[in-house]
Design a protein around this motif. Structure first.
Motif, PDB file in Angstrom:
ATOM      1  N   VAL A  31       8.539   4.127   7.171  1.00  0.00           N
ATOM      2  CA  VAL A  31       8.489   4.198   5.817  1.00  0.00           C
ATOM      3  C   VAL A  31       9.465   4.855   4.849  1.00  0.00           C
ATOM      4  O   VAL A  31       9.898   4.291   3.946  1.00  0.00           O
ATOM      5  N   GLU A  32      10.269   5.684   5.366  1.00  0.00           N
ATOM      6  CA  GLU A  32      11.390   6.160   4.801  1.00  0.00           C
ATOM      7  C   GLU A  32      12.558   4.852   4.644  1.00  0.00           C
ATOM      8  O   GLU A  32      13.272   4.949   3.749  1.00  0.00           O
ATOM      9  N   ARG A  33      12.627   4.261   5.882  1.00  0.00           N
ATOM     10  CA  ARG A  33      13.672   3.291   5.876  1.00  0.00           C
ATOM     11  C   ARG A  33      13.255   2.214   5.066  1.00  0.00           C
ATOM     12  O   ARG A  33      14.384   1.706   4.580  1.00  0.00           O
ATOM     13  N   LEU A  34      12.179   1.649   4.903  1.00  0.00           N
ATOM     14  CA  LEU A  34      11.780   0.589   3.895  1.00  0.00           C
ATOM     15  C   LEU A  34      11.613   0.717   2.851  1.00  0.00           C
ATOM     16  O   LEU A  34      11.661  -0.166   1.951  1.00  0.00           O
ATOM     17  N   THR A  35      10.946   1.808   2.246  1.00  0.00           N
ATOM     18  CA  THR A  35      10.441   2.287   1.081  1.00  0.00           C
ATOM     19  C   THR A  35      11.272   3.182   0.369  1.00  0.00           C
ATOM     20  O   THR A  35      11.377   3.254  -0.977  1.00  0.00           O
ATOM     21  N   GLY A  36      11.973   3.927   1.039  1.00  0.00           N
ATOM     22  CA  GLY A  36      12.922   5.250   0.378  1.00  0.00           C
ATOM     23  C   GLY A  36      12.179   6.343  -0.024  1.00  0.00           C
ATOM     24  O   GLY A  36      12.581   7.320  -0.685  1.00  0.00           O
ATOM     25  N   LEU A  37      10.831   6.355   0.292  1.00  0.00           N
ATOM     26  CA  LEU A  37       9.888   7.395  -0.346  1.00  0.00           C
ATOM     27  C   LEU A  37       9.901   8.393   1.112  1.00  0.00           C
ATOM     28  O   LEU A  37       9.879   8.037   2.289  1.00  0.00           O
TER      29      LEU A  37
ATOM     30  N   LEU B 298      -0.730   3.554   9.442  1.00  0.00           N
ATOM     31  CA  LEU B 298       0.350   3.003  10.304  1.00  0.00           C
ATOM     32  C   LEU B 298      -0.254   1.943  10.992  1.00  0.00           C
ATOM     33  O   LEU B 298      -1.191   2.014  11.320  1.00  0.00           O
ATOM     34  N   GLY B 299       0.703   0.677  11.206  1.00  0.00           N
ATOM     35  CA  GLY B 299      -0.037  -0.165  11.692  1.00  0.00           C
ATOM     36  C   GLY B 299      -0.947  -1.095  11.003  1.00  0.00           C
ATOM     37  O   GLY B 299      -1.519  -2.166  11.460  1.00  0.00           O
ATOM     38  N   VAL B 300      -1.278  -0.693   9.497  1.00  0.00           N
ATOM     39  CA  VAL B 300      -1.856  -1.512   8.721  1.00  0.00           C
ATOM     40  C   VAL B 300      -1.485  -1.702   7.544  1.00  0.00           C
ATOM     41  O   VAL B 300      -1.391  -2.867   7.037  1.00  0.00           O
ATOM     42  N   ALA B 301      -0.816  -0.691   7.011  1.00  0.00           N
ATOM     43  CA  ALA B 301      -0.024  -1.040   5.628  1.00  0.00           C
ATOM     44  C   ALA B 301       1.307  -1.604   5.851  1.00  0.00           C
ATOM     45  O   ALA B 301       1.974  -1.431   6.952  1.00  0.00           O
ATOM     46  N   THR B 302       2.022  -2.328   4.847  1.00  0.00           N
ATOM     47  CA  THR B 302       3.049  -2.948   4.757  1.00  0.00           C
ATOM     48  C   THR B 302       4.023  -2.101   3.933  1.00  0.00           C
ATOM     49  O   THR B 302       3.474  -1.655   2.888  1.00  0.00           O
TER      50      THR B 302
ATOM     51  N   PRO C  72      12.889  -6.749  -2.388  1.00  0.00           N
ATOM     52  CA  PRO C  72      13.859  -7.197  -3.161  1.00  0.00           C
ATOM     53  C   PRO C  72      14.532  -6.073  -4.025  1.00  0.00           C
ATOM     54  O   PRO C  72      15.673  -5.606  -4.226  1.00  0.00           O
ATOM     55  N   ASP C  73      13.516  -5.160  -4.539  1.00  0.00           N
ATOM     56  CA  ASP C  73      13.778  -4.071  -5.600  1.00  0.00           C
ATOM     57  C   ASP C  73      13.475  -2.634  -4.965  1.00  0.00           C
ATOM     58  O   ASP C  73      13.131  -1.658  -5.602  1.00  0.00           O
ATOM     59  N   SER C  74      13.510  -2.582  -3.685  1.00  0.00           N
ATOM     60  CA  SER C  74      13.138  -1.255  -3.207  1.00  0.00           C
ATOM     61  C   SER C  74      14.279  -0.419  -2.997  1.00  0.00           C
ATOM     62  O   SER C  74      15.375  -0.584  -2.988  1.00  0.00           O
ATOM     63  N   PRO C  75      13.982   0.964  -3.634  1.00  0.00           N
ATOM     64  CA  PRO C  75      15.272   1.924  -3.551  1.00  0.00           C
ATOM     65  C   PRO C  75      16.045   2.133  -2.153  1.00  0.00           C
ATOM     66  O   PRO C  75      16.919   2.658  -2.367  1.00  0.00           O
TER      67      PRO C  75
ATOM     68  N   THR D 281       5.420   0.162  -1.654  1.00  0.00           N
ATOM     69  CA  THR D 281       6.349   0.060  -2.812  1.00  0.00           C
ATOM     70  C   THR D 281       5.594  -0.321  -3.995  1.00  0.00           C
ATOM     71  O   THR D 281       5.960   0.214  -5.157  1.00  0.00           O
ATOM     72  N   GLU D 282       4.615  -1.383  -3.921  1.00  0.00           N
ATOM     73  CA  GLU D 282       3.880  -1.551  -5.019  1.00  0.00           C
ATOM     74  C   GLU D 282       3.015  -0.707  -5.536  1.00  0.00           C
ATOM     75  O   GLU D 282       2.916  -0.381  -6.736  1.00  0.00           O
ATOM     76  N   ALA D 283       2.405   0.274  -4.671  1.00  0.00           N
ATOM     77  CA  ALA D 283       1.404   1.589  -5.066  1.00  0.00           C
ATOM     78  C   ALA D 283       2.565   2.388  -5.751  1.00  0.00           C
ATOM     79  O   ALA D 283       1.910   2.849  -6.752  1.00  0.00           O
ATOM     80  N   ALA D 284       3.585   2.657  -5.221  1.00  0.00           N
ATOM     81  CA  ALA D 284       4.675   3.582  -5.836  1.00  0.00           C
ATOM     82  C   ALA D 284       5.024   3.179  -7.177  1.00  0.00           C
ATOM     83  O   ALA D 284       4.857   3.964  -8.040  1.00  0.00           O
ATOM     84  N   ARG D 285       5.213   1.935  -7.459  1.00  0.00           N
ATOM     85  CA  ARG D 285       5.595   0.981  -8.649  1.00  0.00           C
ATOM     86  C   ARG D 285       4.429   1.476  -9.561  1.00  0.00           C
ATOM     87  O   ARG D 285       4.895   1.543 -10.933  1.00  0.00           O
ATOM     88  N   ARG D 286       3.403   1.221  -9.243  1.00  0.00           N
ATOM     89  CA  ARG D 286       2.305   1.069 -10.167  1.00  0.00           C
ATOM     90  C   ARG D 286       2.156   2.480 -10.724  1.00  0.00           C
ATOM     91  O   ARG D 286       1.734   2.952 -11.927  1.00  0.00           O
ATOM     92  N   LEU D 287       2.045   3.682  -9.592  1.00  0.00           N
ATOM     93  CA  LEU D 287       1.963   4.964 -10.284  1.00  0.00           C
ATOM     94  C   LEU D 287       3.311   5.499 -11.029  1.00  0.00           C
ATOM     95  O   LEU D 287       2.859   6.018 -12.273  1.00  0.00           O
ATOM     96  N   ARG D 288       4.499   4.903 -11.061  1.00  0.00           N
ATOM     97  CA  ARG D 288       5.576   5.254 -11.730  1.00  0.00           C
ATOM     98  C   ARG D 288       5.061   4.502 -13.208  1.00  0.00           C
ATOM     99  O   ARG D 288       5.770   5.165 -14.237  1.00  0.00           O
ATOM    100  N   ARG D 289       4.414   3.464 -13.313  1.00  0.00           N
ATOM    101  CA  ARG D 289       4.474   2.728 -14.611  1.00  0.00           C
ATOM    102  C   ARG D 289       3.611   3.542 -15.332  1.00  0.00           C
ATOM    103  O   ARG D 289       3.605   3.416 -16.543  1.00  0.00           O
ATOM    104  N   HIS D 290       2.640   4.232 -14.787  1.00  0.00           N
ATOM    105  CA  HIS D 290       1.679   5.200 -15.627  1.00  0.00           C
ATOM    106  C   HIS D 290       2.181   6.616 -15.511  1.00  0.00           C
ATOM    107  O   HIS D 290       1.566   7.544 -15.836  1.00  0.00           O
TER     108      HIS D 290
END
Length: 435
Positions: free
Chosen positions: A275-281, A359-363, A5-8, A368-377
């Protein structure tokens, strides 16, 4: 696959290219539904019994009595109200007459249409056999004409009786006036008035007589059959284009809906483009499989250009996946202090971070949660390195001194790399001091 829902990287979904890309990604599911719809259409075509349609064309003629006139327009140029006649031809009275003509309990429903700018009724019947369809269509036409003729005869007889009664009434009045004239003196006012009434009654009697004679000589012609129904050679239904087209269209709609639902529920990253389509990274590289020297060189160059400091954190999604491969590659090819997150202070001291996504393992939610955690720090994320596994090692490079993985380098002065030491010395020198 759907975006969090909050993915860039979330898009509006109104772009046609995005929908086509979705169908390409889910082409197997989409094609399965389309083929299933086509197969269902063919099955319906095969299971639907054949039906035959026969048509009789009837020319409707004015009967001249109690005729319902129609306003002449661009569509209807005949004075007859053929829309009313079409309803009469489909009435239960005509159906009962037709069933009686064929000596049948019940007939198939009839369809009556009126071609524009004509006085013709097309009477069509659809039945299971060609002969039955033709016979029922002819019976409906004959029953309609008989019903129209009977109605016209009844109306004509009613008019004749009314005209005869009026004529007898006038004759009676005329006899009465004639008797009065014989008893009245000539030249008197009463005689003049009686003579006037006699003249009026004579004229009325003559007019009524002419009308009565015209009614008695009127010929009722309800219409005629101009094209008799013949047994059709080919069935009118089922229609292969109709059934197959309907099945394919339903399969197309169902396949599109299923692809949309499947794409939104499935967030597994299967390709670097996901990865780029769903996370924006941004995706920096894909390792291994594509980890040739050029790819590794581009990865190192991108990381060096994007890293705002000297300490780079490499973290994996899922945890630890691909970290050793990417960290080893960057440590060997860049002058950066590469941290792998094994130390508790790596997250706090890192200047930038690179995510590794299996690939084939991560969602998408995990990345997105890992990137958000890093940005929080307050650790900016340079991008994502897509990894398919850790079985392959990075390409061999000339040995160079670098900070071991997992050991936090507090400052460049502790690094064994002379280049980092010189850079650190210059950075510690106060501004304005000559080098």
């Amino acid at each position: 696959m759907s975006l969090p829902p909050d993915s860039p990287g979330r898009r509006s979904g109104t772009d046609l290219g995005e929908h086509l890309s979705l169908l390409r990604r889910r082409r197997v599911l989409f094609a399965g539904f389309v083929l299933a719809g086509g197969a269902a259409g063919l099955a319906a075509q095969w299971l639907t019994p054949s039906a035959y349609t026969a048509t009789t064309h009837v020319l409707v003629a004015p009967v001249g009595v109690q005729e319902q006139t129609n306003q002449v327009t661009a569509r209807q140029r005949e004075p007859l109200n053929l829309d009313t006649e079409a309803q009469v031809a489909q009435s239960a009275v005509v159906a009962a007459r037709a069933a009686k003509l064929l000596d049948a309990a019940e007939l198939e429903p009839v369809e009556v249409t009126v071609p524009p700018n004509s006085a013709v009724l097309t009477i069509s019947v659809t039945a299971a056999t060609p002969g039955g369809a033709a016979a029922q269509s002819r019976a409906y036409a004959a029953a309609y004409l008989a019903n129209r003729a009977a109605g016209a005869q009844a109306a004509l007889a009613l008019q004749q009786r009314a005209m005869l009664a009026k004529l007898r009434q006038v004759d009676t009045g005329l006899d009465t006036v004639t008797e009065e004239l014989a008893a009245l003196p000539r030249g008197s006012a009463e005689h003049t008035r009686a003579l006037h009434r006699q003249s009026v009654l004579v004229r009325q009697a003559a007019s009524l007589t002419l009308k009565y004679d015209a009614l008695k000589t009127t010929t009722v012609t309800p219409g005629s059959v101009i094209s008799d129904a013949v047994p059709p050679r080919e069935p009118s239904s089922p229609s292969l284009p109709l059934h197959l087209g309907t099945g394919l269209m339903l399969g197309l709609l169902a396949g599109t809906a299923a692809a949309q639902v499947r794409d939104r529920l499935d967030t597994l990253l299967r390709a670097p483009a996901d990865v780029e389509r769903l996370t924006g990274l941004p995706v920096l590289a894909a390792l291994p499989g594509h980890g040739d020297a050029r790819t590794l060189h581009d990865l190192a160059s991108t990381v060096i250009a994007a890293c705002p400091g000297r300490r780079l954190l490499v973290t994996g999604v899922p945890a630890g996946h691909g970290v050793s491969l990417v960290a080893g590659t960057l440590a060997a090819r860049t002058p950066l202090s590469v941290l792998d997150g094994s130390d508790v202070g790596d997250l706090t001291r890192a200047d930038a971070a690179v995510l590794t996504a299996g690939l084939g393992v991560a969602t998408a939610e995990q990345v997105t949660e890992a990137a958000r955690r890093l940005r929080r720090h307050h650790v900016p994320v340079i991008g994502v390195v897509a990894t398919a596994g850790e079985s392959a090692a990075p390409d061999p490079v000339p040995p160079r001194q670098h900070t071991p993985l997992g050991k936090l380098v507090a400052g460049p002065e502790r690094s064994t790399d002379p280049r980092l030491a010189s850079v650190a010395g210059r950075s510690r020198r106060p501004r304005g001091t000559p080098s």
